[in-house]
Design a protein around this motif. Structure first.
Motif, PDB file in Angstrom:
ATOM      1  N   LEU A  16     -39.833 -32.609 -50.874  1.00  0.00           N
ATOM      2  CA  LEU A  16     -39.818 -32.374 -52.320  1.00  0.00           C
ATOM      3  C   LEU A  16     -38.736 -31.380 -52.723  1.00  0.00           C
ATOM      4  O   LEU A  16     -38.322 -31.349 -53.885  1.00  0.00           O
ATOM      5  CB  LEU A  16     -41.198 -31.886 -52.782  1.00  0.00           C
ATOM      6  CG  LEU A  16     -42.333 -32.916 -52.658  1.00  0.00           C
ATOM      7  CD1 LEU A  16     -43.661 -32.310 -53.078  1.00  0.00           C
ATOM      8  CD2 LEU A  16     -42.021 -34.167 -53.487  1.00  0.00           C
ATOM      9  N   GLU A  17     -38.270 -30.595 -51.743  1.00  0.00           N
ATOM     10  CA  GLU A  17     -37.160 -29.670 -52.004  1.00  0.00           C
ATOM     11  C   GLU A  17     -35.810 -30.364 -51.841  1.00  0.00           C
ATOM     12  O   GLU A  17     -34.761 -29.742 -51.981  1.00  0.00           O
ATOM     13  CB  GLU A  17     -37.246 -28.479 -51.034  1.00  0.00           C
ATOM     14  CG  GLU A  17     -38.421 -27.531 -51.291  1.00  0.00           C
ATOM     15  CD  GLU A  17     -38.292 -26.777 -52.599  1.00  0.00           C
ATOM     16  OE1 GLU A  17     -37.209 -26.236 -52.854  1.00  0.00           O
ATOM     17  OE2 GLU A  17     -39.268 -26.774 -53.381  1.00  0.00           O
ATOM     18  N   GLY A  18     -35.849 -31.663 -51.489  1.00  0.00           N
ATOM     19  CA  GLY A  18     -34.611 -32.436 -51.415  1.00  0.00           C
ATOM     20  C   GLY A  18     -34.152 -32.817 -50.021  1.00  0.00           C
ATOM     21  O   GLY A  18     -33.080 -33.402 -49.857  1.00  0.00           O
ATOM     22  N   ASP A  19     -34.956 -32.519 -48.997  1.00  0.00           N
ATOM     23  CA  ASP A  19     -34.575 -32.840 -47.619  1.00  0.00           C
ATOM     24  C   ASP A  19     -35.115 -34.216 -47.237  1.00  0.00           C
ATOM     25  O   ASP A  19     -36.285 -34.374 -46.891  1.00  0.00           O
ATOM     26  CB  ASP A  19     -35.129 -31.766 -46.663  1.00  0.00           C
ATOM     27  CG  ASP A  19     -34.545 -31.891 -45.271  1.00  0.00           C
ATOM     28  OD1 ASP A  19     -34.112 -32.994 -44.907  1.00  0.00           O
ATOM     29  OD2 ASP A  19     -34.525 -30.876 -44.546  1.00  0.00           O
ATOM     30  N   GLU A  20     -34.261 -35.240 -47.315  1.00  0.00           N
ATOM     31  CA  GLU A  20     -34.672 -36.616 -47.024  1.00  0.00           C
ATOM     32  C   GLU A  20     -35.089 -36.774 -45.548  1.00  0.00           C
ATOM     33  O   GLU A  20     -35.924 -37.614 -45.222  1.00  0.00           O
ATOM     34  CB  GLU A  20     -33.523 -37.588 -47.339  1.00  0.00           C
ATOM     35  CG  GLU A  20     -33.116 -37.615 -48.802  1.00  0.00           C
ATOM     36  CD  GLU A  20     -34.154 -38.279 -49.689  1.00  0.00           C
ATOM     37  OE1 GLU A  20     -34.932 -39.115 -49.188  1.00  0.00           O
ATOM     38  OE2 GLU A  20     -34.185 -37.962 -50.897  1.00  0.00           O
ATOM     39  N   LYS A  21     -34.508 -35.987 -44.672  1.00  0.00           N
ATOM     40  CA  LYS A  21     -34.824 -36.071 -43.242  1.00  0.00           C
ATOM     41  C   LYS A  21     -36.302 -35.772 -42.999  1.00  0.00           C
ATOM     42  O   LYS A  21     -36.930 -36.363 -42.104  1.00  0.00           O
ATOM     43  CB  LYS A  21     -33.959 -35.065 -42.465  1.00  0.00           C
ATOM     44  CG  LYS A  21     -34.262 -34.973 -40.976  1.00  0.00           C
ATOM     45  CD  LYS A  21     -33.822 -36.226 -40.242  1.00  0.00           C
ATOM     46  CE  LYS A  21     -34.032 -36.054 -38.730  1.00  0.00           C
ATOM     47  NZ  LYS A  21     -33.714 -37.299 -37.998  1.00  0.00           N
TER      48      LYS A  21
END
Length: 199
Positions: A16-21
């Motif tokens: 949710l903080e933007g880390d797709e991994k």
């Protein structure tokens, strides 16, 4: 620390903080169990793969909308989404799941059996669709411990051994709760005068 060692809730936070991994790790961790659960109910790999993809699209949408609040319980939550999509599929196909009390003590126990409705007229089809909805609603009226057993066994496709470990109870206790759940469901069926023998 490598991401694969992080728990689900931390991975969701990173995603949710933007880390797709982080979501990729979450997917790899649970995809086999979720897919097996879907395939077990459908017995059709192509359809199961479609619903599996749909499940994760819905998971992503729910997470990004900020509607996920099952803290520490990602897998059961994901399994419920998959189960609901399977139910939707059966409804669209004109097939539904009916109560079945056979072999409650057996590990291959399934409270639902799939009935084909190809030869039914519209009135009968509507009746069966209403009955399915009523059966799902009746399960919600069971005592919490019994409802949890049914949800874990049917919706999450867990064995009685897995249920016993998850609930920290003996297998006999898990079986006993399932038995009482079926007894209570029978009483609810009779109380609401539902007809479950539709052969």
């Amino acid at each position: 620390m490598a991401m694969k060692f992080l728990d689900d809730q931390v991975l969701i936070h990173y995603y949710l903080e933007g880390d797709e991994k982080a979501f990729e790790v979450l997917l790899l961790r649970h995809k086999d169990k979720i897919f097996r659960s879907i395939y077990h109910k459908l017995r059709d790999r192509e359809i199961a793969e479609d619903i599996f993809q749909e499940t994760f699209v819905k998971i992503i949408q729910t997470l990004k909308l900020g509607n996920y609040n099952e803290e520490g319980k990602f897998l059961p939550w994901a399994m419920r989404i998959a189960q609901n999509l399977v139910i939707d599929y059966f409804r669209k196909q004109g097939r539904m799941k009916m109560i079945n009390e056979r072999s409650a003590k057996s590990d291959d126990f399934n409270i639902f059996s799939i009935l084909k409705m190809d030869e039914l007229n519209i009135e009968q089809s509507i009746s069966k669709d209403e009955l399915e909805s009523q059966m799902i609603q009746l399960i919600q009226h069971l005592p919490e411990s019994q409802k949890e057993i049914i949800e874990k066994r049917i919706f999450q496709d867990l064995s009685f051994k897995d249920i016993a470990e998850a609930e920290n109870i003996s297998i006999n206790t898990a079986l006993g709760r399932m038995r009482y759940a079926l007894i209570n469901l029978r009483k609810l069926i009779e109380k609401h005068q539902l007809v479950t023998d539709l052969d």
